[in-house]
Write a protein that holds these residues in place. Structure first.
Motif, mmCIF file in Angstrom:
data_model
loop_
_atom_site.group_PDB
_atom_site.id
_atom_site.type_symbol
_atom_site.label_atom_id
_atom_site.label_comp_id
_atom_site.label_asym_id
_atom_site.label_seq_id
_atom_site.Cartn_x
_atom_site.Cartn_y
_atom_site.Cartn_z
ATOM 1 N N ASP A 48 0.849 -1.189 0.000
ATOM 2 C CA ASP A 48 0.000 0.000 0.000
ATOM 3 C C ASP A 48 0.890 1.247 0.000
ATOM 4 O O ASP A 48 0.719 2.171 0.792
ATOM 5 C CB ASP A 48 -0.952 -0.002 1.195
ATOM 6 N N GLN A 50 1.359 3.793 -1.939
ATOM 7 C CA GLN A 50 0.828 5.134 -2.164
ATOM 8 C C GLN A 50 0.283 5.719 -0.853
ATOM 9 O O GLN A 50 0.607 6.849 -0.505
ATOM 10 C CB GLN A 50 -0.268 5.124 -3.232
ATOM 11 N N SER A 51 -0.492 4.941 -0.112
ATOM 12 C CA SER A 51 -1.025 5.435 1.164
ATOM 13 C C SER A 51 0.091 5.688 2.163
ATOM 14 O O SER A 51 0.073 6.682 2.893
ATOM 15 C CB SER A 51 -2.015 4.436 1.764
ATOM 16 N N ASP A 54 1.810 8.869 1.170
ATOM 17 C CA ASP A 54 0.928 9.999 1.471
ATOM 18 C C ASP A 54 0.909 10.300 2.966
ATOM 19 O O ASP A 54 0.974 11.460 3.378
ATOM 20 C CB ASP A 54 -0.499 9.730 0.978
ATOM 21 N N ASP A 55 0.845 9.242 3.799
ATOM 22 C CA ASP A 55 0.863 9.420 5.253
ATOM 23 C C ASP A 55 2.176 10.032 5.721
ATOM 24 O O ASP A 55 2.186 10.921 6.575
ATOM 25 C CB ASP A 55 0.625 8.092 5.972
ATOM 26 N N TRP A 101 3.250 10.830 -4.287
ATOM 27 C CA TRP A 101 3.372 9.496 -4.876
ATOM 28 C C TRP A 101 3.510 9.588 -6.387
ATOM 29 O O TRP A 101 4.287 8.853 -7.001
ATOM 30 C CB TRP A 101 2.187 8.625 -4.475
ATOM 31 N N LYS A 138 1.573 -0.084 8.328
ATOM 32 C CA LYS A 138 0.742 1.004 8.842
ATOM 33 C C LYS A 138 1.501 1.853 9.860
ATOM 34 O O LYS A 138 1.262 3.038 9.991
ATOM 35 C CB LYS A 138 -0.531 0.442 9.466
#
Length: 180
Positions: A48, A50-51, A54-55, A101, A138
């Motif tokens: 993941d 891209q997320s 971004d985070d 991204w 995460k």
């Protein structure tokens, strides 16, 4: 001369990397199968990426804002705060343009393709598809942000010491330069 010395000092930590690359290049081991574009697509999706990117970008922007407020907030007038807010918006826009991204995806694809073999990419996909791997991903933006916050004073002190040494070396007459 000052620029040469600074470049030399900053390049010193890279010497082991170049030596290792030379050692690795001289060993005759068959190259592992390269990862395909489809392998990299699956890995980036499993991560993941891209997320995550971004985070990290959001956390970096927030950390930057907090640092500016801590540095200037207490003594700043309303006009100064407004000006700093405008500057932060502009720097955030620049950062987003270069670190989003969309901007970094081609770089990440190139790096992952060059560094990791097909087998390594498949192993990462398998790991990041587990609950533990997903949990680690995460938490990675938070870990990176905290790491940057903890390392920042070390980098600042190191750069101050390097700058002082370079200033002393370049301003002292050649015969009176201090020896390390």
């Amino acid at each position: 001369m000052r620029r040469f010395v600074l470049a030399l000092v900053l390049a010193m930590p890279l010497a082991p990397v170049f030596a290792q690359a030379a050692d690795t290049a001289s060993t005759a081991v068959p190259a592992p199968a390269p990862a395909s574009d489809a392998d990299i697509d699956r890995l980036l999706k499993a991560m993941d990426m891209q997320s995550m990117m971004d985070d990290m970008l959001k956390q970096t922007t927030t950390a930057q804002q907090v640092m500016v407020e801590e540095a200037f907030g207490k003594d700043a007038s309303d006009a100064d705060r407004e000006r700093m807010h405008d500057i932060l918006e502009k720097t955030n826009a620049i950062t987003l343009r270069h670190m989003s991204w969309t901007a970094l995806e081609p770089v990440m694809r190139k790096v992952y393709t060059q560094v990791f073999s097909k087998r390594e990419v498949e192993a990462m996909i398998a790991f990041y598809s587990t609950p533990e791997g997903a949990s680690m991903l995460k938490k990675m933006p938070q870990a990176m942000t905290l790491s940057m916050q903890e390392i920042q004073p070390i980098v600042r002190d190191t750069m101050a010491e390097v700058k002082a040494m370079i200033d002393a070396e370049t301003s002292a007459p050649k015969s009176k330069r201090p020896r390390p």
